[in-house]
Design a protein around this motif. Sequence first.
Motif, PDB file in Angstrom:
ATOM      1  N   GLU A 169       1.979  -0.779   3.941  1.00  0.00           N
ATOM      2  CA  GLU A 169       1.510  -2.047   4.576  1.00  0.00           C
ATOM      3  C   GLU A 169       1.956  -2.979   3.294  1.00  0.00           C
ATOM      4  OE1 GLU A 169      -2.650  -3.998   5.903  1.00  0.00           O
ATOM      5  OE2 GLU A 169      -2.629  -2.059   4.806  1.00  0.00           O
ATOM      6  N   LYS A 170       2.211  -4.118   3.778  1.00  0.00           N
ATOM      7  CA  LYS A 170       2.377  -5.087   2.912  1.00  0.00           C
ATOM      8  C   LYS A 170       1.481  -6.271   3.102  1.00  0.00           C
ATOM      9  CE  LYS A 170       7.622  -4.582   3.098  1.00  0.00           C
ATOM     10  NZ  LYS A 170       8.961  -5.024   3.401  1.00  0.00           N
ATOM     11  N   LEU A 171       0.818  -6.826   1.956  1.00  0.00           N
ATOM     12  CA  LEU A 171      -0.126  -7.764   1.768  1.00  0.00           C
ATOM     13  C   LEU A 171       0.323  -8.960   0.969  1.00  0.00           C
ATOM     14  CD1 LEU A 171      -3.042  -5.359   1.291  1.00  0.00           C
ATOM     15  CD2 LEU A 171      -2.591  -6.258   3.454  1.00  0.00           C
ATOM     16  N   ARG A 185       0.809  -1.257   0.094  1.00  0.00           N
ATOM     17  CA  ARG A 185      -0.105  -0.131   0.020  1.00  0.00           C
ATOM     18  C   ARG A 185       0.973   1.201  -0.010  1.00  0.00           C
ATOM     19  NH1 ARG A 185      -5.319   0.489   1.482  1.00  0.00           N
ATOM     20  NH2 ARG A 185      -5.149  -1.684   2.719  1.00  0.00           N
ATOM     21  N   THR A 231       0.844   3.738   3.111  1.00  0.00           N
ATOM     22  CA  THR A 231       1.224   3.344   4.518  1.00  0.00           C
ATOM     23  C   THR A 231       2.301   2.549   4.378  1.00  0.00           C
ATOM     24  OG1 THR A 231      -0.078   1.544   4.605  1.00  0.00           O
ATOM     25  CG2 THR A 231      -1.199   3.595   5.401  1.00  0.00           C
ATOM     26  N   ALA A 241      -1.617 -12.547   9.271  1.00  0.00           N
ATOM     27  CA  ALA A 241      -0.580 -11.930  10.146  1.00  0.00           C
ATOM     28  C   ALA A 241       0.345 -12.880  10.790  1.00  0.00           C
ATOM     29  CB  ALA A 241      -0.974 -10.933  10.962  1.00  0.00           C
TER      30      ALA A 241
END
Length: 167
Positions: free
Chosen positions: A82-84, A77, A80, A108
């Motif tokens: 953020e890692k997906l 993302r 931010t 997670a």
Amino acid sequence: MVDKAGSPTKDAQQSAPDDAMLVITRDFAAPIGIVWSALTDPDQAPAWWGPRGFHTPRETIEADFEVGGMYRACMVREETGEKLWWSGVNTEIDPPHRLVLTHAWDNADGTRGFETEVTFELEETGPVTTRMTFTQGPFDTAENRDGHGGGWGESFDRLAEHLGSAA
């Protein structure tokens, strides 16, 4: 479909809200071999994988492109960081017409989340046009189906842009 300017139209068909399957049909202004290559070449994936506001760095993509081969990648993302992570297994490969694989987001704690089956079917509809029918499911909730529909829809917009620049 292709509009008067030669660009793919944005008409995407999605399944009914009470259906557990997501179906998206898109027409691309590119020959079937070019579309197949964009779908299966990890070096092209960063150009289109993920909705707007995300990117998939090439160094995160691991792909063993054979039946039974595993793949894994990470969408980041942009806002931010953020890692997906997501991964799966290729279950059917029939170039340049059909690719079937499993798909699950990583939780997670490192375990795999709910798994769906993804199918890309390509049909040559003209000398330089290809229809892709994308199917994913069955989903556990309509919310998850619709979320994937939005993400894939934007990814396919980016794929159309990539194919336009690759032609």
